[in-house]
Motif scaffolding. Structure first.
Motif, PDB file in Angstrom:
ATOM      1  N   ALA A   6      72.516  20.530  39.691  1.00  0.00           N
ATOM      2  CA  ALA A   6      72.384  21.877  39.131  1.00  0.00           C
ATOM      3  C   ALA A   6      73.533  22.754  39.592  1.00  0.00           C
ATOM      4  O   ALA A   6      74.084  23.550  38.811  1.00  0.00           O
ATOM      5  CB  ALA A   6      71.049  22.477  39.543  1.00  0.00           C
ATOM      6  N   ILE A   7      73.929  22.616  40.848  1.00  0.00           N
ATOM      7  CA  ILE A   7      75.031  23.403  41.382  1.00  0.00           C
ATOM      8  C   ILE A   7      76.357  22.985  40.755  1.00  0.00           C
ATOM      9  O   ILE A   7      77.176  23.827  40.370  1.00  0.00           O
ATOM     10  CB  ILE A   7      75.075  23.277  42.919  1.00  0.00           C
ATOM     11  CG1 ILE A   7      73.895  24.042  43.535  1.00  0.00           C
ATOM     12  CG2 ILE A   7      76.399  23.784  43.480  1.00  0.00           C
ATOM     13  CD1 ILE A   7      73.743  23.860  45.017  1.00  0.00           C
TER      14      ILE A   7
ATOM     15  N   ARG B 114      66.187  20.242  39.020  1.00  0.00           N
ATOM     16  CA  ARG B 114      66.528  19.224  40.014  1.00  0.00           C
ATOM     17  C   ARG B 114      67.205  18.044  39.332  1.00  0.00           C
ATOM     18  O   ARG B 114      66.973  17.799  38.149  1.00  0.00           O
ATOM     19  CB  ARG B 114      65.259  18.762  40.735  1.00  0.00           C
ATOM     20  CG  ARG B 114      64.563  19.879  41.499  1.00  0.00           C
ATOM     21  CD  ARG B 114      63.502  19.317  42.402  1.00  0.00           C
ATOM     22  NE  ARG B 114      62.792  20.373  43.104  1.00  0.00           N
ATOM     23  CZ  ARG B 114      62.086  20.178  44.215  1.00  0.00           C
ATOM     24  NH1 ARG B 114      62.016  18.965  44.744  1.00  0.00           N
ATOM     25  NH2 ARG B 114      61.464  21.176  44.799  1.00  0.00           N
TER      26      ARG B 114
ATOM     27  N   LEU C 220      71.928  28.779  42.636  1.00  0.00           N
ATOM     28  CA  LEU C 220      70.729  28.472  41.859  1.00  0.00           C
ATOM     29  C   LEU C 220      70.057  29.755  41.373  1.00  0.00           C
ATOM     30  O   LEU C 220      69.586  29.832  40.233  1.00  0.00           O
ATOM     31  CB  LEU C 220      69.763  27.642  42.707  1.00  0.00           C
ATOM     32  CG  LEU C 220      70.281  26.259  43.126  1.00  0.00           C
ATOM     33  CD1 LEU C 220      69.355  25.628  44.158  1.00  0.00           C
ATOM     34  CD2 LEU C 220      70.428  25.336  41.917  1.00  0.00           C
TER      35      LEU C 220
ATOM     36  N   TYR D  26      69.067  19.394  42.848  1.00  0.00           N
ATOM     37  CA  TYR D  26      69.758  20.646  43.082  1.00  0.00           C
ATOM     38  C   TYR D  26      71.276  20.486  43.121  1.00  0.00           C
ATOM     39  O   TYR D  26      72.012  21.377  42.682  1.00  0.00           O
ATOM     40  CB  TYR D  26      69.285  21.293  44.388  1.00  0.00           C
ATOM     41  CG  TYR D  26      67.843  21.736  44.365  1.00  0.00           C
ATOM     42  CD1 TYR D  26      67.246  22.169  43.179  1.00  0.00           C
ATOM     43  CD2 TYR D  26      67.084  21.735  45.522  1.00  0.00           C
ATOM     44  CE1 TYR D  26      65.914  22.577  43.153  1.00  0.00           C
ATOM     45  CE2 TYR D  26      65.754  22.151  45.507  1.00  0.00           C
ATOM     46  CZ  TYR D  26      65.171  22.572  44.323  1.00  0.00           C
ATOM     47  OH  TYR D  26      63.872  22.978  44.306  1.00  0.00           O
ATOM     48  N   ASP D  27      71.758  19.372  43.675  1.00  0.00           N
ATOM     49  CA  ASP D  27      73.212  19.208  43.757  1.00  0.00           C
ATOM     50  C   ASP D  27      73.828  19.127  42.362  1.00  0.00           C
ATOM     51  O   ASP D  27      74.902  19.673  42.107  1.00  0.00           O
ATOM     52  CB  ASP D  27      73.588  17.993  44.607  1.00  0.00           C
ATOM     53  CG  ASP D  27      72.997  16.702  44.082  1.00  0.00           C
ATOM     54  OD1 ASP D  27      71.998  16.754  43.340  1.00  0.00           O
ATOM     55  OD2 ASP D  27      73.540  15.631  44.406  1.00  0.00           O
TER      56      ASP D  27
ATOM     57  N   ASN E  36      71.458  20.968  53.385  1.00  0.00           N
ATOM     58  CA  ASN E  36      70.686  19.711  53.411  1.00  0.00           C
ATOM     59  C   ASN E  36      70.467  19.235  54.841  1.00  0.00           C
ATOM     60  O   ASN E  36      69.387  18.745  55.193  1.00  0.00           O
ATOM     61  CB  ASN E  36      71.403  18.625  52.602  1.00  0.00           C
ATOM     62  CG  ASN E  36      71.150  18.758  51.123  1.00  0.00           C
ATOM     63  OD1 ASN E  36      70.187  19.408  50.698  1.00  0.00           O
ATOM     64  ND2 ASN E  36      72.007  18.149  50.318  1.00  0.00           N
TER      65      ASN E  36
ATOM     66  N   TRP F  76      64.014  26.290  39.524  1.00  0.00           N
ATOM     67  CA  TRP F  76      65.340  25.684  39.604  1.00  0.00           C
ATOM     68  C   TRP F  76      65.287  24.216  39.196  1.00  0.00           C
ATOM     69  O   TRP F  76      64.412  23.456  39.653  1.00  0.00           O
ATOM     70  CB  TRP F  76      65.873  25.774  41.036  1.00  0.00           C
ATOM     71  CG  TRP F  76      66.093  27.179  41.502  1.00  0.00           C
ATOM     72  CD1 TRP F  76      66.202  28.296  40.728  1.00  0.00           C
ATOM     73  CD2 TRP F  76      66.228  27.605  42.856  1.00  0.00           C
ATOM     74  NE1 TRP F  76      66.405  29.406  41.507  1.00  0.00           N
ATOM     75  CE2 TRP F  76      66.422  29.017  42.827  1.00  0.00           C
ATOM     76  CE3 TRP F  76      66.209  26.967  44.083  1.00  0.00           C
ATOM     77  CZ2 TRP F  76      66.592  29.764  43.976  1.00  0.00           C
ATOM     78  CZ3 TRP F  76      66.384  27.715  45.236  1.00  0.00           C
ATOM     79  CH2 TRP F  76      66.573  29.098  45.179  1.00  0.00           C
TER      80      TRP F  76
ATOM     81  N   PHE G 226      76.390  23.272  50.667  1.00  0.00           N
ATOM     82  CA  PHE G 226      75.254  22.480  50.217  1.00  0.00           C
ATOM     83  C   PHE G 226      74.944  21.369  51.224  1.00  0.00           C
ATOM     84  O   PHE G 226      73.788  21.078  51.531  1.00  0.00           O
ATOM     85  CB  PHE G 226      75.541  21.882  48.837  1.00  0.00           C
ATOM     86  CG  PHE G 226      74.341  21.213  48.225  1.00  0.00           C
ATOM     87  CD1 PHE G 226      73.313  21.975  47.675  1.00  0.00           C
ATOM     88  CD2 PHE G 226      74.232  19.830  48.211  1.00  0.00           C
ATOM     89  CE1 PHE G 226      72.200  21.362  47.117  1.00  0.00           C
ATOM     90  CE2 PHE G 226      73.118  19.220  47.658  1.00  0.00           C
ATOM     91  CZ  PHE G 226      72.102  19.989  47.109  1.00  0.00           C
TER      92      PHE G 226
ATOM     93  N   PRO H   5      74.234  27.770  48.632  1.00  0.00           N
ATOM     94  CA  PRO H   5      73.735  26.996  47.490  1.00  0.00           C
ATOM     95  C   PRO H   5      72.580  27.694  46.793  1.00  0.00           C
ATOM     96  O   PRO H   5      72.467  27.653  45.561  1.00  0.00           O
ATOM     97  CB  PRO H   5      73.300  25.676  48.138  1.00  0.00           C
ATOM     98  CG  PRO H   5      74.164  25.556  49.344  1.00  0.00           C
ATOM     99  CD  PRO H   5      74.323  26.957  49.859  1.00  0.00           C
ATOM    100  N   GLU H   6      71.726  28.344  47.577  1.00  0.00           N
ATOM    101  CA  GLU H   6      70.593  29.054  46.983  1.00  0.00           C
ATOM    102  C   GLU H   6      71.057  30.196  46.090  1.00  0.00           C
ATOM    103  O   GLU H   6      70.433  30.495  45.066  1.00  0.00           O
ATOM    104  CB  GLU H   6      69.675  29.587  48.085  1.00  0.00           C
ATOM    105  CG  GLU H   6      68.930  28.523  48.865  1.00  0.00           C
ATOM    106  CD  GLU H   6      69.805  27.827  49.902  1.00  0.00           C
ATOM    107  OE1 GLU H   6      70.930  28.327  50.181  1.00  0.00           O
ATOM    108  OE2 GLU H   6      69.378  26.776  50.427  1.00  0.00           O
TER     109      GLU H   6
ATOM    110  N   TYR I  70      70.089  30.113  37.291  1.00  0.00           N
ATOM    111  CA  TYR I  70      68.881  29.511  36.731  1.00  0.00           C
ATOM    112  C   TYR I  70      67.679  30.425  36.923  1.00  0.00           C
ATOM    113  O   TYR I  70      67.696  31.339  37.743  1.00  0.00           O
ATOM    114  CB  TYR I  70      68.618  28.152  37.381  1.00  0.00           C
ATOM    115  CG  TYR I  70      69.754  27.172  37.210  1.00  0.00           C
ATOM    116  CD1 TYR I  70      69.969  26.522  35.995  1.00  0.00           C
ATOM    117  CD2 TYR I  70      70.641  26.904  38.259  1.00  0.00           C
ATOM    118  CE1 TYR I  70      71.020  25.627  35.832  1.00  0.00           C
ATOM    119  CE2 TYR I  70      71.697  26.019  38.103  1.00  0.00           C
ATOM    120  CZ  TYR I  70      71.879  25.383  36.882  1.00  0.00           C
ATOM    121  OH  TYR I  70      72.924  24.505  36.730  1.00  0.00           O
TER     122      TYR I  70
END
Length: 205
Positions: free
Chosen positions: A61-62, A56, A46, A58-59, A198, A54, A194, A42-43, A50
């Motif tokens: 954004a992904i 928010r 991002l 985050y989910d 988490n 990043w 992701f 996931p990182e 972006y």
């Protein structure tokens, strides 16, 4: 989206806000290669799409980044509607075909990919719409083309070229998957990663 009448998107919605996204085709190529090699996190998504700040949550954004990668479209089977093409083979690889793509963009469009900052959506349309006589499209043809109606000699020659241009298997995404199935596998894998990230974060806290 009609690329002629609509401007190419440079923002995506995240958390009810419009956020800038990296439109350079190189970012999406890296996304695809990381996914196919089973190394995407996931990182990574991002970081690729972006700036350092990043957006928010985050989910979201992904999800928006994946939407952008897919050019705002629902995936379609590879080769759909094209005579003589089979949708059960992966037709290209950005690592293996880098030289052919570079040469083909120069031949077809006069574009030097080493010095261009092409929008990903425009790059994809140009790549998929490339003339059949370019090195890249010839490779695609031998990978997914049908030998139906060919003589025994023609089939033998065709299969020899297919073997020459065969692509390696990558990570969790099997080489037999269609583009539609591959895109779904990408989304499923990113969602899983992701969730794992988490869970690790919750354990640390």
């Amino acid at each position: 989206m009609n690329l002629i009448t609509s401007p190419l998107p440079r923002m995506v919605e995240v958390g009810g806000r419009q956020c800038p996204i990296n439109t350079d085709f190189r970012a999406s190529i890296q996304f695809e290669l990381l996914t196919l090699s089973d190394k995407l996190t996931p990182e990574d998504i991002l970081r690729l799409y972006y700036s350092a700040d990043w957006p928010r949550p985050y989910d979201e954004a992904i999800k928006s980044a994946i939407w952008f990668y897919r050019c705002g479209k629902e995936p379609e089977p590879e080769g759909k509607g094209e005579k003589g093409l089979q949708g059960t083979r992966r037709s290209y690889d950005f690592d293996v075909d880098a030289d052919a793509l570079f040469t083909s963009f120069r031949q077809a469009y006069g574009i030097d990919l080493s010095g261009e900052n092409l929008h990903w959506w425009a790059f994809r349309e140009l790549m998929l719409g490339m003339p059949e006589d370019t090195p890249f499209k010839r490779r695609v043809y031998y990978r997914v083309g049908s030998t139906e109606g060919m003589s025994r000699k023609q089939k033998k020659q065709f299969e020899a070229r297919r073997k020459k241009y065969a692509l390696p298997e990558r990570g969790r995404v099997d080489h037999r998957l269609s583009l539609m199935e591959r895109d779904q596998a990408m989304r499923d894998y990113v969602t899983q990663r992701f969730q794992e990230a988490n869970e690790e974060k919750r354990k640390r806290t």
